[in-house]
Scaffold this motif. Structure first.
Motif, PDB file in Angstrom:
ATOM      1  N   ALA A   1       0.832  -1.211   0.000  1.00  0.00           N
ATOM      2  CA  ALA A   1       0.000   0.000   0.000  1.00  0.00           C
ATOM      3  C   ALA A   1       0.868   1.263   0.000  1.00  0.00           C
ATOM      4  CB  ALA A   1      -0.941  -0.002   1.200  1.00  0.00           C
ATOM      5  N   ALA A   2       2.146   1.117   0.321  1.00  0.00           N
ATOM      6  CA  ALA A   2       3.047   2.281   0.301  1.00  0.00           C
ATOM      7  C   ALA A   2       3.687   2.463  -1.071  1.00  0.00           C
ATOM      8  CB  ALA A   2       4.129   2.128   1.367  1.00  0.00           C
TER       9      ALA A   2
ATOM     10  N   GLN B   1      -4.491  -1.984  -5.537  1.00  0.00           N
ATOM     11  CA  GLN B   1      -4.299  -1.007  -4.462  1.00  0.00           C
ATOM     12  C   GLN B   1      -5.330  -1.187  -3.351  1.00  0.00           C
ATOM     13  OE1 GLN B   1      -4.501   2.628  -6.805  1.00  0.00           O
ATOM     14  NE2 GLN B   1      -2.287   2.927  -6.608  1.00  0.00           N
ATOM     15  N   ALA B   2      -6.576  -1.437  -3.735  1.00  0.00           N
ATOM     16  CA  ALA B   2      -7.632  -1.611  -2.728  1.00  0.00           C
ATOM     17  C   ALA B   2      -7.335  -2.821  -1.848  1.00  0.00           C
ATOM     18  CB  ALA B   2      -8.996  -1.769  -3.410  1.00  0.00           C
ATOM     19  N   VAL B   3      -6.929  -3.917  -2.476  1.00  0.00           N
ATOM     20  CA  VAL B   3      -6.645  -5.127  -1.703  1.00  0.00           C
ATOM     21  C   VAL B   3      -5.443  -4.892  -0.779  1.00  0.00           C
ATOM     22  CG1 VAL B   3      -5.878  -7.518  -1.884  1.00  0.00           C
ATOM     23  CG2 VAL B   3      -7.700  -6.673  -3.370  1.00  0.00           C
ATOM     24  N   LEU B   4      -4.426  -4.193  -1.294  1.00  0.00           N
ATOM     25  CA  LEU B   4      -3.239  -3.919  -0.474  1.00  0.00           C
ATOM     26  C   LEU B   4      -3.547  -2.957   0.670  1.00  0.00           C
ATOM     27  CD1 LEU B   4      -0.605  -3.561  -3.324  1.00  0.00           C
ATOM     28  CD2 LEU B   4      -0.690  -5.383  -1.611  1.00  0.00           C
TER      29      LEU B   4
ATOM     30  N   SER C   1      -6.648   3.797 -13.188  1.00  0.00           N
ATOM     31  CA  SER C   1      -7.485   3.837 -11.994  1.00  0.00           C
ATOM     32  C   SER C   1      -6.628   3.881 -10.744  1.00  0.00           C
ATOM     33  CB  SER C   1      -8.396   2.599 -11.953  1.00  0.00           C
ATOM     34  OG  SER C   1      -7.634   1.419 -11.833  1.00  0.00           O
ATOM     35  N   ARG C   2      -7.221   4.414  -9.691  1.00  0.00           N
ATOM     36  CA  ARG C   2      -6.543   4.477  -8.401  1.00  0.00           C
ATOM     37  C   ARG C   2      -7.541   4.257  -7.282  1.00  0.00           C
ATOM     38  NH1 ARG C   2      -1.655   7.596  -7.142  1.00  0.00           N
ATOM     39  NH2 ARG C   2      -0.459   7.812  -9.071  1.00  0.00           N
ATOM     40  N   TYR C   3      -7.022   3.787  -6.151  1.00  0.00           N
ATOM     41  CA  TYR C   3      -7.829   3.626  -4.938  1.00  0.00           C
ATOM     42  C   TYR C   3      -7.216   4.480  -3.847  1.00  0.00           C
ATOM     43  CZ  TYR C   3     -10.308   1.319  -1.077  1.00  0.00           C
ATOM     44  OH  TYR C   3     -11.094   1.045   0.005  1.00  0.00           O
TER      45      TYR C   3
END
Lengths: 180, 285
Positions: A129-130, B48-51, B181-183
């Motif tokens: 996430a980083a 990204q959402a899952v992470l 796309s981005r989360y």
């Protein structure tokens, strides 16, 4: 006939087979600590929030409090007792010692097991996430302090030894990268 | 009674579909989903959402099917000493008058304001995912927007999955816009916490003109207007200029906040602006 409430199973832990009979509801954590005397794995919250009970299952980190023992049969389980090579500490263990990556030590077995697998995840190219750009073309992110903090966020330390923990993990990752 | 470990089922594959989408098996772990090159390339906001959810340990254990069916973390749902329409239909909702600063502003009713905490579902909603299942009667499919039932006065009924059915996977239809796309997720600590507000955005800009915009908000009560809803596509609109007023969104206009979660309307609106600005700048590069 009364329904059966126990199962006989064989667990493969640190390269050794252990056969035991457990209540179906027994977690892997309780089987390790209460039945097999492998008390290096710690019970913190017992509900998947603190990471103290982290072990490796088929090489991947997992919290043993949310894993039923019966579901761990046939898997290769590694606990903190199994990460060293005889008298030679695992590089992550050595780094935690060298850099004071702990205070009371209760979360440490979980921190070390988690870090061992985390370093492998990073080496395999997993983003976090980083990670600014997760697309594969962006390559593997450098294991910065920010990346380490994010990737290790499943391991809480009530003493707040995070600064040294991050340094120890970074040092171990660097040492392993050099060794490759 | 028999306890069956469904994680052993051979549903752990991720493969491209003939039309250019992806089929994701129900027992694919969150870790494998987020690390998969085609997911990261074609649907980066999903990775990204899952992470952004849970921890490294939990992502290794959690699966796509389980993620969709996880229960709410509303404190009253787990507190057996308090009324809860989801746990005990007809007893009332304790959160409406009680602790609700993290509860839903979209899709909630006076009968239940609990949220579905999945980050993954917010990205799946933006990409029009379809849930596939299998039961003794055969196989079936449900678009995510129809998978989660509207709350209404039956909050104890959460999904349209038939009784006895098992989720076998999720199909992502092809969506070129999803590559851009981005989360983004706001939470009460830096990591390892549920969202208080999150958004999936996708933006397709060609020759300075926005061809398609997609937005999905979370966390919310699953159902139309909640996690399952999304705005757009908004074809042919002008490129969003920097510091423009927030785009109109039917979703946010429908928000029904309570005294202690009204802050989320502003939070989500700010997230829309921030995310669309980021995506617009990325498109201009």
């Amino acid at each position: 006939m009364a329904p059966s409430t126990t199962s006989a199973l064989t667990l493969n832990i640190n390269g050794e087979k252990h056969t035991l009979s457990v209540d179906h509801r027994t977690t892997l954590l309780d089987a390790l600590r209460e039945r097999l005397d492998l008390t290096g794995t710690k019970k913190g919250c017992d509900q998947g929030q603190c990471g103290a009970c982290t072990v490796l299952i088929d090489g991947r980190r997992a919290v043993s409090c949310l894993q039923l023992a019966v579901a761990a049969e046939g898997r290769e389980i590694t606990t903190i007792e199994g990460v060293a090579d005889g008298d030679r500490l695992h590089p992550v263990q050595q780094a935690f010692l060298d850099l004071d990556g702990f205070q009371c030590g209760y979360c440490t077995p979980g921190q070390i097991c988690s870090a061992i697998a985390m370093i492998e995840e990073h080496a395999a190219g997993w983003p976090s996430a980083a990670t600014e750009d997760v697309r594969p073309e962006a390559g593997v992110p450098e294991l910065t302090a920010e990346e380490i903090r994010e990737r290790m966020s499943g391991n809480l330390c009530r003493c707040g030894a995070y600064v040294s923990i991050v340094q120890a993990v970074a040092e171990a990752a660097r040492a392993e990268e050099e060794a490759v | 009674m028999r306890l069956v470990d469904v994680r052993e089922l051979p549903l752990d594959g991720i493969e491209s579909t003939a039309d250019g989408g992806l089929r994701i098996g129900a027992t694919v772990t969150n870790s494998d989903l987020a690390a998969h090159p085609e997911v990261r390339r074609r649907y980066p906001a999903l990775a990204q959402a899952v992470l952004a959810g849970a921890s490294g340990q939990l992502r290794n254990m959690a699966t796509v099917g389980g993620n969709l069916l996880q229960r709410t973390r509303c404190g009253y749902f787990t507190d057996l000493s308090k009324p809860c329409n989801k746990r005990a239909p007809g007893t009332g909702c304790s959160a409406v008058e009680g602790e609700h600063h993290n509860h839903a502003i979209l899709g909630a009713t006076e009968h239940c304001v609990a949220i579905h905490p999945s980050d993954m579902a917010v990205a799946l909603a933006a990409f029009d995912a379809v849930v596939t299942y299998e039961s003794a009667d055969g196989t079936g499919q449900l678009p995510l927007a129809a998978f989660y039932l509207p709350v209404g006065d039956t909050p104890h009924l959460e999904t349209a999955l038939p009784a006895g059915a098992l989720i076998t996977g999720v199909i992502l239809p092809p969506a070129p816009v999803a590559a851009h796309s981005r989360y983004r997720k706001v939470r009460e600590r830096a990591s390892y916490a549920f969202a208080i507000g999150s958004i999936t955005g996708a933006l397709d800009v060609r020759d300075g003109v926005v061809r398609e915009v997609r937005l999905a908000f979370g966390p919310s009560r699953p159902g139309r207007g909640g996690t399952g809803g999304r705005a757009g596509p908004d074809r042919g609109a002008r490129r969003t200029p920097r510091r423009s007023p927030p785009p109109r969104s039917a979703e946010l206009a429908a928000a029904r906040p309570l005294p202690h979660n009204a802050y989320k309307v502003t939070l989500l609106r700010n997230l829309v602006v921030a995310l669309l600005t980021e995506l617009t700048e990325e498109a201009a590069r």
